[in-house]
Design a protein around this motif. Sequence first.
Motif, PDB file in Angstrom:
ATOM      1  N   LYS A 199       0.860  -1.116  -0.050  1.00  0.00           N
ATOM      2  CA  LYS A 199      -0.058   0.001   0.023  1.00  0.00           C
ATOM      3  C   LYS A 199       1.061   1.187   0.041  1.00  0.00           C
ATOM      4  O   LYS A 199       1.782   1.222   0.893  1.00  0.00           O
ATOM      5  CB  LYS A 199      -1.018   0.090   1.278  1.00  0.00           C
ATOM      6  N   THR A 200       0.668   2.192  -0.772  1.00  0.00           N
ATOM      7  CA  THR A 200       1.732   3.293  -0.914  1.00  0.00           C
ATOM      8  C   THR A 200       0.590   4.450  -0.528  1.00  0.00           C
ATOM      9  O   THR A 200      -0.391   4.606  -0.573  1.00  0.00           O
ATOM     10  CB  THR A 200       1.989   3.487  -2.604  1.00  0.00           C
ATOM     11  N   SER A 201       1.554   5.454   0.130  1.00  0.00           N
ATOM     12  CA  SER A 201       1.133   6.703   0.275  1.00  0.00           C
ATOM     13  C   SER A 201       2.063   7.874  -0.035  1.00  0.00           C
ATOM     14  O   SER A 201       3.115   7.804   0.342  1.00  0.00           O
ATOM     15  CB  SER A 201       0.955   6.796   1.873  1.00  0.00           C
ATOM     16  N   GLU A 250      -0.530  -5.792 -13.806  1.00  0.00           N
ATOM     17  CA  GLU A 250      -0.615  -5.341 -12.497  1.00  0.00           C
ATOM     18  C   GLU A 250      -2.445  -5.186 -12.197  1.00  0.00           C
ATOM     19  O   GLU A 250      -2.895  -5.853 -11.355  1.00  0.00           O
ATOM     20  CB  GLU A 250      -0.185  -3.828 -12.109  1.00  0.00           C
ATOM     21  N   PRO A 251      -3.122  -4.375 -12.896  1.00  0.00           N
ATOM     22  CA  PRO A 251      -4.435  -4.132 -12.753  1.00  0.00           C
ATOM     23  C   PRO A 251      -5.281  -5.425 -12.710  1.00  0.00           C
ATOM     24  O   PRO A 251      -6.098  -5.658 -11.730  1.00  0.00           O
ATOM     25  CB  PRO A 251      -5.145  -3.300 -13.587  1.00  0.00           C
ATOM     26  N   GLU A 300      -9.111  -2.916  -5.655  1.00  0.00           N
ATOM     27  CA  GLU A 300      -9.297  -1.848  -6.701  1.00  0.00           C
ATOM     28  C   GLU A 300      -8.805  -0.581  -6.257  1.00  0.00           C
ATOM     29  O   GLU A 300      -8.683   0.295  -7.237  1.00  0.00           O
ATOM     30  CB  GLU A 300     -10.840  -1.849  -6.889  1.00  0.00           C
ATOM     31  N   GLU A 301      -8.467  -0.328  -5.154  1.00  0.00           N
ATOM     32  CA  GLU A 301      -7.941   0.832  -4.515  1.00  0.00           C
ATOM     33  C   GLU A 301      -6.507   1.322  -5.719  1.00  0.00           C
ATOM     34  O   GLU A 301      -5.494   0.405  -5.758  1.00  0.00           O
ATOM     35  CB  GLU A 301      -7.555   0.690  -3.170  1.00  0.00           C
ATOM     36  N   ALA A 302      -6.538   2.739  -5.883  1.00  0.00           N
ATOM     37  CA  ALA A 302      -5.190   3.184  -6.698  1.00  0.00           C
ATOM     38  C   ALA A 302      -3.964   3.067  -6.011  1.00  0.00           C
ATOM     39  O   ALA A 302      -2.898   2.772  -6.566  1.00  0.00           O
ATOM     40  CB  ALA A 302      -5.524   4.550  -6.936  1.00  0.00           C
ATOM     41  N   ASN A 303      -3.946   2.970  -4.457  1.00  0.00           N
ATOM     42  CA  ASN A 303      -2.860   3.164  -3.729  1.00  0.00           C
ATOM     43  C   ASN A 303      -2.297   1.543  -3.303  1.00  0.00           C
ATOM     44  O   ASN A 303      -1.480   1.318  -2.840  1.00  0.00           O
ATOM     45  CB  ASN A 303      -2.862   3.796  -2.665  1.00  0.00           C
ATOM     46  N   ILE A 304      -3.037   0.529  -3.731  1.00  0.00           N
ATOM     47  CA  ILE A 304      -2.651  -0.905  -3.528  1.00  0.00           C
ATOM     48  C   ILE A 304      -2.045  -1.055  -4.908  1.00  0.00           C
ATOM     49  O   ILE A 304      -2.396  -1.073  -6.076  1.00  0.00           O
ATOM     50  CB  ILE A 304      -3.941  -1.526  -3.398  1.00  0.00           C
TER      51      ILE A 304
END
Length: 107
Positions: free
Chosen positions: A56-58, A71-72, A81-85
Motif C-alpha cells: 500500500k503506497t502513500s 498489475e490491474p 481496486e484501490e489506486a494505492n494498492i
Amino acid sequence: MKNNINFTVIENGTLIPITTRHGSYPNLMYLLKEELQLESFGECGGVGRCATCVVKTSGITGNSALKERNEPATLSKLGFEEANIRLSCQIYITTDLNDVEISILEV
C-alpha cells in the motif's frame, strides 16, 4: 546525498527508513526482498502475476503511480481496486518514491 531516494517502509507495524539510488534495483520488489530479507515475497520474479509482493503506497507520484501491464488484472483477482494498492514488482526505483510511505500487505 542529493541523488538519494528516501522513503519509509512499514512491515508488521515497524517503520523502516530506506535510502537508495535511482536504478539501484530492477524494481521495488527486489529492494524490499533483499533489504528486509522477506521470505515468500515476489515469488514470480517480478512479472506481476503472483501478487506475493502487494504493498500500500502513500504519496507516490509521477509515472510510478500508474498501473501497467499485468498489475490491474492481478490485483483485481484479489479484490484490490484501490489506486494505492500496488504490486511492488511494478514500481521502479525513481525519485517518484522520495518521501513515500510503503506498507507491506499480507495477502
